[in-house]
Design an enzyme around this catalytic site. Structure first.
Site, PDB file in Angstrom:
ATOM      1  N   GLN A 108      27.976  -5.544  37.768  1.00  0.00           N
ATOM      2  CA  GLN A 108      28.194  -4.644  36.633  1.00  0.00           C
ATOM      3  C   GLN A 108      29.607  -4.806  36.083  1.00  0.00           C
ATOM      4  O   GLN A 108      29.946  -4.191  35.076  1.00  0.00           O
ATOM      5  CB  GLN A 108      27.972  -3.195  37.092  1.00  0.00           C
ATOM      6  CG  GLN A 108      26.549  -2.920  37.551  1.00  0.00           C
ATOM      7  CD  GLN A 108      26.402  -1.552  38.180  1.00  0.00           C
ATOM      8  OE1 GLN A 108      27.179  -1.154  39.047  1.00  0.00           O
ATOM      9  NE2 GLN A 108      25.398  -0.805  37.747  1.00  0.00           N
ATOM     10  N   ASP A 111      34.905  -8.551  34.675  1.00  0.00           N
ATOM     11  CA  ASP A 111      36.182  -9.225  34.914  1.00  0.00           C
ATOM     12  C   ASP A 111      36.050 -10.705  35.251  1.00  0.00           C
ATOM     13  O   ASP A 111      37.049 -11.427  35.306  1.00  0.00           O
ATOM     14  CB  ASP A 111      36.967  -8.522  36.026  1.00  0.00           C
ATOM     15  CG  ASP A 111      36.155  -8.288  37.297  1.00  0.00           C
ATOM     16  OD1 ASP A 111      35.369  -9.201  37.680  1.00  0.00           O
ATOM     17  OD2 ASP A 111      36.284  -7.213  37.898  1.00  0.00           O
ATOM     18  N   HIS A 126      26.561  -6.774  32.528  1.00  0.00           N
ATOM     19  CA  HIS A 126      27.203  -6.096  31.393  1.00  0.00           C
ATOM     20  C   HIS A 126      28.086  -7.028  30.580  1.00  0.00           C
ATOM     21  O   HIS A 126      28.937  -6.575  29.812  1.00  0.00           O
ATOM     22  CB  HIS A 126      28.012  -4.890  31.893  1.00  0.00           C
ATOM     23  CG  HIS A 126      27.148  -3.837  32.510  1.00  0.00           C
ATOM     24  ND1 HIS A 126      27.642  -2.852  33.349  1.00  0.00           N
ATOM     25  CD2 HIS A 126      25.817  -3.603  32.415  1.00  0.00           C
ATOM     26  CE1 HIS A 126      26.650  -2.072  33.741  1.00  0.00           C
ATOM     27  NE2 HIS A 126      25.543  -2.503  33.191  1.00  0.00           N
ATOM     28  N   CYS A 184      34.721 -13.627  12.223  1.00  0.00           N
ATOM     29  CA  CYS A 184      33.951 -14.794  12.629  1.00  0.00           C
ATOM     30  C   CYS A 184      34.266 -15.957  11.691  1.00  0.00           C
ATOM     31  O   CYS A 184      34.213 -15.810  10.462  1.00  0.00           O
ATOM     32  CB  CYS A 184      32.463 -14.476  12.594  1.00  0.00           C
ATOM     33  SG  CYS A 184      31.384 -15.888  12.950  1.00  0.00           S
ATOM     34  N   GLY A 224      30.124  -1.263  46.237  1.00  0.00           N
ATOM     35  CA  GLY A 224      31.154  -0.757  45.328  1.00  0.00           C
ATOM     36  C   GLY A 224      30.639  -0.186  44.032  1.00  0.00           C
ATOM     37  O   GLY A 224      31.346  -0.206  43.028  1.00  0.00           O
ATOM     38  N   SER A 226      28.730   3.307  42.240  1.00  0.00           N
ATOM     39  CA  SER A 226      28.235   4.676  42.398  1.00  0.00           C
ATOM     40  C   SER A 226      26.842   4.825  41.819  1.00  0.00           C
ATOM     41  O   SER A 226      26.230   5.883  41.933  1.00  0.00           O
ATOM     42  CB  SER A 226      29.185   5.660  41.715  1.00  0.00           C
ATOM     43  OG  SER A 226      29.302   5.345  40.336  1.00  0.00           O
ATOM     44  N   GLY A 252      32.479   6.943  48.954  1.00  0.00           N
ATOM     45  CA  GLY A 252      32.082   8.089  48.151  1.00  0.00           C
ATOM     46  C   GLY A 252      30.583   8.110  47.916  1.00  0.00           C
ATOM     47  O   GLY A 252      29.850   7.157  48.199  1.00  0.00           O
TER      48      GLY A 252
END
Length: 281
Positions: A108, A111, A126, A184, A224, A226, A252
């Site tokens: 997701q 980077d 994504h 563009c 990693g 949620s 978490g």
């Protein structure tokens, strides 16, 4: 996505449970921002994370000023993404793929660190910040080429001494009124980083590639994340309907905890290294 708080190390019992589930199995891995926190890229929802109002796709399309604000922040954030380096978790996933344990990674994150680390089969669910797409004609461009054009058109535009980087590569920038945003070169249309904005759907082909990876595997390992974003939950549900073991590793609470075969309150880097050490030693 992981919090910034430290989590206890895996117990021997937890590690043995984990290795037992993964041993001899083809494992599909779904990663979220918690995998990149050890590379200096913060998560969205961890405890202590600042409240953010990321730009929606609808706002980006409707407002030229909004596009200027986004491109200013995204450009500076992309420069910081370029400085980030793959961490031990990314490296462990490469080792696990080469060793035949991991069948591929669905991420997701935008980077690009999995690919830079050397993972061969990566589905960037994504999108990726290193690509740019024209919303009018569909032409794709390298982000570096658009960055050069943006800097050439805005010679006074400089990087602040300190910026707050977000997981989507955006930062806050105030002075944007005079910014010139490249168009563009094919059709003069609106350019957008090739990432999925809030309010925008994951491309069908990307989700199908991710679903295919899960369907060809025996176990789903979620690291990693949620699982707040719907695309992650859809993949978890796909695995659950196929009665696949589901392992969730996150610091978490996640939306998938009650549906996991095994939930581990742990950091992703150390856990992925422990898997590699336990299965490939």
């Amino acid at each position: 996505m992981a919090t910034t708080l430290d989590a206890p190390a895996l117990t021997d019992v937890e590690l043995q449970q984990l290795l037992s589930l993964l041993s001899g199995a083809r494992t599909a891995v779904l990663t979220g921002a918690g995998v990149s926190t050890d590379s200096g890229i913060p998560d969205y929802r961890g405890e202590g994370a600042p409240v953010r109002n990321p730009m929606t796709f609808q706002t980006f399309v409707a407002s030229e000023r909004a596009r200027k604000r986004y491109w200013a922040g995204s450009h500076l954030g992309w420069q910081s993404f370029g400085i980030a380096r793959p961490n031990r978790g990314h490296a462990a996933l490469v080792t696990l793929e080469l060793g035949g344990v991991v069948s591929g990674v669905v991420t997701q994150n935008v980077d690009g660190l999995h690919t830079r680390a050397g993972s061969r089969h990566v589905v960037d669910l994504h999108g990726s910040m290193d690509r740019v797409v024209c919303l009018d004609c569909g032409q794709h461009f390298a982000r570096s080429a658009i960055a050069e054009r943006l800097e050439a058109a805005n010679p006074d535009f400089s990087t602040p001494g300190a910026i707050r980087l977000a997981p989507d590569g955006d930062v806050e920038v105030d002075d944007i009124d005079h910014l010139v945003v490249p168009e563009c070169t094919v059709c003069g249309g609106v350019l957008k980083p090739d990432v999925v904005f809030f309010g925008e759907f994951v491309p069908v082909d990307k989700f199908q590639a991710a679903a295919s990876l899960v369907q060809r595997s025996d176990v789903l390992l979620i690291a990693g994340s949620s699982l707040v974003v719907n695309s992650g939950i859809r993949l978890l549900e796909l695995a659950r309907k196929r009665r696949m073991p589901i392992v969730v590793v996150n610091r978490g609470v996640t939306k998938g905890d009650s549906r996991a075969t095994l939930k581990l309150e742990a950091g992703t880097s150390e856990t992925l290294e422990a898997i590699a050490g336990g299965l490939l030693a």
